[in-house]
Design a protein around this motif. Structure first.
Motif, PDB file in Angstrom:
ATOM      1  N   ILE A   1      24.600 -24.102  10.602  1.00  0.00           N
ATOM      2  CA  ILE A   1      24.989 -24.554   9.265  1.00  0.00           C
ATOM      3  C   ILE A   1      25.114 -26.075   9.253  1.00  0.00           C
ATOM      4  O   ILE A   1      25.799 -26.652  10.101  1.00  0.00           O
ATOM      5  CB  ILE A   1      26.308 -23.897   8.818  1.00  0.00           C
ATOM      6  N   ARG A   2      24.439 -26.693   8.308  1.00  0.00           N
ATOM      7  CA  ARG A   2      24.517 -28.139   8.076  1.00  0.00           C
ATOM      8  C   ARG A   2      24.802 -28.346   6.596  1.00  0.00           C
ATOM      9  O   ARG A   2      24.628 -27.433   5.791  1.00  0.00           O
ATOM     10  CB  ARG A   2      23.192 -28.824   8.433  1.00  0.00           C
ATOM     11  N   SER A   3      25.200 -29.571   6.213  1.00  0.00           N
ATOM     12  CA  SER A   3      25.490 -29.805   4.796  1.00  0.00           C
ATOM     13  C   SER A   3      25.133 -31.228   4.380  1.00  0.00           C
ATOM     14  O   SER A   3      24.990 -32.124   5.209  1.00  0.00           O
ATOM     15  CB  SER A   3      26.956 -29.521   4.492  1.00  0.00           C
ATOM     16  N   THR A   4      25.004 -31.408   3.079  1.00  0.00           N
ATOM     17  CA  THR A   4      24.803 -32.710   2.467  1.00  0.00           C
ATOM     18  C   THR A   4      25.619 -32.740   1.188  1.00  0.00           C
ATOM     19  O   THR A   4      25.593 -31.787   0.407  1.00  0.00           O
ATOM     20  CB  THR A   4      23.309 -33.002   2.214  1.00  0.00           C
ATOM     21  N   VAL A   5      26.386 -33.832   0.993  1.00  0.00           N
ATOM     22  CA  VAL A   5      27.345 -33.900  -0.109  1.00  0.00           C
ATOM     23  C   VAL A   5      27.257 -35.260  -0.801  1.00  0.00           C
ATOM     24  O   VAL A   5      27.058 -36.285  -0.153  1.00  0.00           O
ATOM     25  CB  VAL A   5      28.784 -33.677   0.421  1.00  0.00           C
ATOM     26  N   LEU A   6      27.452 -35.247  -2.117  1.00  0.00           N
ATOM     27  CA  LEU A   6      27.581 -36.459  -2.924  1.00  0.00           C
ATOM     28  C   LEU A   6      29.006 -36.557  -3.449  1.00  0.00           C
ATOM     29  O   LEU A   6      29.687 -35.543  -3.586  1.00  0.00           O
ATOM     30  CB  LEU A   6      26.639 -36.408  -4.131  1.00  0.00           C
ATOM     31  N   SER A   7      29.437 -37.748  -3.808  1.00  0.00           N
ATOM     32  CA  SER A   7      30.766 -37.899  -4.399  1.00  0.00           C
ATOM     33  C   SER A   7      30.736 -37.607  -5.899  1.00  0.00           C
ATOM     34  O   SER A   7      31.766 -37.355  -6.506  1.00  0.00           O
ATOM     35  CB  SER A   7      31.309 -39.307  -4.144  1.00  0.00           C
ATOM     36  N   GLU A   8      29.566 -37.668  -6.504  1.00  0.00           N
ATOM     37  CA  GLU A   8      29.411 -37.435  -7.942  1.00  0.00           C
ATOM     38  C   GLU A   8      28.601 -36.171  -8.189  1.00  0.00           C
ATOM     39  O   GLU A   8      28.174 -35.497  -7.263  1.00  0.00           O
ATOM     40  CB  GLU A   8      28.717 -38.646  -8.579  1.00  0.00           C
ATOM     41  N   ASN A   9      28.355 -35.897  -9.471  1.00  0.00           N
ATOM     42  CA  ASN A   9      27.534 -34.741  -9.842  1.00  0.00           C
ATOM     43  C   ASN A   9      26.141 -34.826  -9.235  1.00  0.00           C
ATOM     44  O   ASN A   9      25.548 -35.896  -9.199  1.00  0.00           O
ATOM     45  CB  ASN A   9      27.379 -34.665 -11.363  1.00  0.00           C
ATOM     46  N   VAL A  10      25.616 -33.706  -8.811  1.00  0.00           N
ATOM     47  CA  VAL A  10      24.245 -33.628  -8.318  1.00  0.00           C
ATOM     48  C   VAL A  10      23.309 -33.611  -9.530  1.00  0.00           C
ATOM     49  O   VAL A  10      23.505 -32.846 -10.465  1.00  0.00           O
ATOM     50  CB  VAL A  10      24.046 -32.352  -7.474  1.00  0.00           C
ATOM     51  N   THR A  11      22.281 -34.483  -9.493  1.00  0.00           N
ATOM     52  CA  THR A  11      21.333 -34.546 -10.611  1.00  0.00           C
ATOM     53  C   THR A  11      19.890 -34.332 -10.164  1.00  0.00           C
ATOM     54  O   THR A  11      18.976 -34.430 -10.969  1.00  0.00           O
ATOM     55  CB  THR A  11      21.439 -35.891 -11.348  1.00  0.00           C
ATOM     56  N   GLY A  12      19.677 -34.074  -8.875  1.00  0.00           N
ATOM     57  CA  GLY A  12      18.318 -33.835  -8.411  1.00  0.00           C
ATOM     58  C   GLY A  12      18.262 -33.599  -6.913  1.00  0.00           C
ATOM     59  O   GLY A  12      19.279 -33.649  -6.216  1.00  0.00           O
ATOM     60  N   ILE A  13      17.041 -33.360  -6.429  1.00  0.00           N
ATOM     61  CA  ILE A  13      16.834 -33.012  -5.026  1.00  0.00           C
ATOM     62  C   ILE A  13      15.543 -33.633  -4.512  1.00  0.00           C
ATOM     63  O   ILE A  13      14.598 -33.865  -5.277  1.00  0.00           O
ATOM     64  CB  ILE A  13      16.797 -31.472  -4.853  1.00  0.00           C
ATOM     65  N   GLN A  14      15.531 -33.911  -3.215  1.00  0.00           N
ATOM     66  CA  GLN A  14      14.327 -34.346  -2.512  1.00  0.00           C
ATOM     67  C   GLN A  14      14.269 -33.572  -1.205  1.00  0.00           C
ATOM     68  O   GLN A  14      15.309 -33.335  -0.582  1.00  0.00           O
ATOM     69  CB  GLN A  14      14.381 -35.847  -2.233  1.00  0.00           C
ATOM     70  N   VAL A  15      13.070 -33.159  -0.788  1.00  0.00           N
ATOM     71  CA  VAL A  15      12.946 -32.353   0.424  1.00  0.00           C
ATOM     72  C   VAL A  15      11.944 -32.962   1.397  1.00  0.00           C
ATOM     73  O   VAL A  15      11.099 -33.773   1.026  1.00  0.00           O
ATOM     74  CB  VAL A  15      12.529 -30.891   0.126  1.00  0.00           C
ATOM     75  N   ARG A  16      12.061 -32.531   2.648  1.00  0.00           N
ATOM     76  CA  ARG A  16      11.075 -32.826   3.687  1.00  0.00           C
ATOM     77  C   ARG A  16      10.451 -31.478   4.053  1.00  0.00           C
ATOM     78  O   ARG A  16      11.161 -30.526   4.375  1.00  0.00           O
ATOM     79  CB  ARG A  16      11.737 -33.445   4.907  1.00  0.00           C
ATOM     80  N   GLU A  17       9.124 -31.423   3.980  1.00  0.00           N
ATOM     81  CA  GLU A  17       8.376 -30.199   4.253  1.00  0.00           C
ATOM     82  C   GLU A  17       7.533 -30.414   5.499  1.00  0.00           C
ATOM     83  O   GLU A  17       6.936 -31.470   5.676  1.00  0.00           O
ATOM     84  CB  GLU A  17       7.472 -29.897   3.061  1.00  0.00           C
TER      85      GLU A  17
END
Length: 140
Positions: free
Chosen positions: A112-128
């Motif tokens: 299990i890993r995580s990624t967090v923002l301090s504000e609202n999430v408004t989008g995503i970017q991925v590595r494929e």
């Protein structure tokens, strides 16, 4: 635009264009496309009146799973399950009150890993990465 840290730290593969939700909208669901032998091969945020469109555009066969975001809570991040040999195999929403949604795919294997923002999430970017599907993601 402020990005979160990458969730897994894997640097292999290619970074795809970021996918924002429309200004002023809120994320209402997270949907993933899963392929046997690869894990999650695409991801999509649904928002109040639209979707971000599928991030990878992968047209391979697979099945879809979706988790509705609790409208009373603020989404600030994602937890992922990273399985060796497969990439990311499951995703879970992190809320500001330190609670979580259910795991989307119910694949209970992997680190299990995580990624967090301090504000609202408004989008995503991925590595494929070829042969693995989505191996990392970050939010903005």
């Amino acid at each position: 635009m402020e990005f979160s840290e990458w969730a897994t730290g894997i640097v292999n593969g290619r970074v795809l264009d970021s996918k924002p939700i429309p200004d002023g909208e809120k994320i209402t669901a997270v949907e993933v496309k899963v392929q046997a032998g690869y894990g999650i091969i695409d991801i999509n945020f649904h928002s109040t009146n639209s979707t971000t469109n599928w991030v990878t555009g992968n047209n391979e066969q697979g099945w879809f799973e979706k988790e509705v975001v609790n409208p009373k809570l603020k989404m600030i991040g994602l937890r992922v399950r990273l399985q060796s040999g497969f990439g990311i195999v499951d995703v879970q929403v992190i809320y500001k009150d330190n609670t979580y949604s259910d795991w989307i795919t119910k694949i209970n294997e992997g680190e299990i890993r995580s990624t967090v923002l301090s504000e609202n999430v408004t989008g995503i970017q991925v590595r494929e990465q070829a042969g693995f599907g989505i191996v990392d993601l970050r939010l903005f």
